[in-house]
Design an enzyme around this catalytic site. Structure first.
Site, PDB file in Angstrom:
ATOM      1  CG  ASP A 155      -5.716  12.957  -1.910  1.00  0.00           C
ATOM      2  OD1 ASP A 155      -6.730  13.348  -1.293  1.00  0.00           O
ATOM      3  OD2 ASP A 155      -4.573  13.027  -1.436  1.00  0.00           O
ATOM      4  CE  LYS A 218      -1.013  13.549  -2.622  1.00  0.00           C
ATOM      5  NZ  LYS A 218      -1.905  12.391  -2.340  1.00  0.00           N
ATOM      6  CE  LYS A 254      -1.689  14.428   0.900  1.00  0.00           C
ATOM      7  NZ  LYS A 254      -2.797  13.444   0.834  1.00  0.00           N
TER       8      LYS A 254
END
Length: 318
Positions: A155, A218, A254
């Site tokens: 991430d 995300k 996400k």
């Protein structure tokens, strides 16, 4: 995981034409939140689906190998076996989608999961999380070290300064380099939407991240004052849909930060189903970044089975 998004060339003309209708986005978000959520056995089924999409996360300054070990055990067995047996789901192999930790704790997570004979994914934050303000080479090396320690997902965080000043080419090139450093590990790109200012910036940053080869986009690090919100999710989901229609590549989504209740997880699933379709209702294309959400979901399943709410100490982390 799903097929990789190879990315595309940077389309600055498309990005320059982006305009987001704020009123329409807010109205759509209100509509999604106002919908009825499923009840009884249907709610239990949706909550179990939500569990399979959770990136069970610990990103605290006092993380230790024992904390991470406990997190991994909970990810492997997220709901008590007797509760799963009561709803005839004890043999379905329900786990969370992944565990998410700091780069320095990746080796601990890999060791714990291997010791439990689990193939669960290990995700690591990187690139100067959460601010992304360290030198580029430092951020790249952090990605390489996380992957070397066994992270199968990374991430990364964008440099918000580049987005806020409209330096889309520089942002694209940075993310391309991160993608190269990830190798076979899937890359989720954190936009830190609470610091991007406008919905238009969020849409543009989403496009650039996907064009640069992100496998997921995300919302947040969870460390900003504003994290995952439904209006922002709609903007990002529309960007994902537009990118798919243009390129043919599916990119995951996400939301992360502030997602704490079972009811919220049901709203997120509804939003994704309506905006992106059933194909996205799986852990290969949808994740929920959360640390405390799982506890509330397990309490709701306990209530469905027994008719009573459990005290939190009855459903411990491990």
């Amino acid at each position: 995981m799903s097929a990789r998004n190879p990315g595309t060339t940077l389309d600055l003309e498309w990005i320059s034409k982006v305009r987001v209708n704020t009123h329409a986005v807010l109205k759509r978000a209100q509509h999604v939140q106002a919908q009825k959520i499923p009840k009884k056995q249907w709610q239990a089924a949706w909550l179990l689906k939500a569990i399979t999409c959770i990136d069970l996360t610990t990103l605290a300054g006092d993380d230790t190998p024992s904390n991470v070990h406990r997190l991994c055990l909970k990810a492997i067995q997220p709901v008590r076996q007797d509760l799963l047996r009561a709803v005839d789901m004890d043999d379905k192999g329900i786990t969370t989608a992944a565990v998410c930790v700091y780069p320095s704790r990746v080796a601990d997570a890999v060791k714990s999961l291997r010791g439990a004979n689990s193939s669960l994914h290990v995700a690591s934050v990187a690139t100067g999380f959460p601010a992304g303000q360290t030198p580029l080479e430092t951020r790249l090396q952090e990605v390489r070290l996380a992957v070397a320690d066994g992270a199968t997902e990374v991430d990364i965080v964008i440099n918000r300064m580049l987005a806020l000043t409209g330096q889309w080419e520089a942002m694209y090139e940075e993310i391309r380099q991160f993608r190269g450093a990830c190798g076979d590990a899937h890359m989720k790109t954190i936009l830190a939407i609470g610091e991007l200012g406008t919905f238009t910036n969020v849409y543009k940053a989403s496009l650039v991240a996907m064009m640069a080869g992100s496998d997921f986009i995300k919302t947040s690090t969870g460390k900003e004052s504003v994290n995952a919100t439904y209006p922002v999710a709609i903007v990002m989901a529309r960007a994902i849909r537009d990118y798919f229609l243009c390129s043919g590549h599916k990119v995951g989504f996400k939301p992360a930060g502030g997602i704490r209740t079972a009811q919220e997880s049901l709203v997120w699933l509804t939003l994704i189903k309506e905006e992106l379709g059933k194909d996205w209702l799986c852990p290969t294309l949808f994740r929920l970044g959360a640390s405390t959400l799982l506890a509330d979901i397990e309490r709701q399943i306990y209530h469905h089975v027994t008719g009573q709410y459990a005290a939190y100490y009855e459903l411990p982390m491990a």
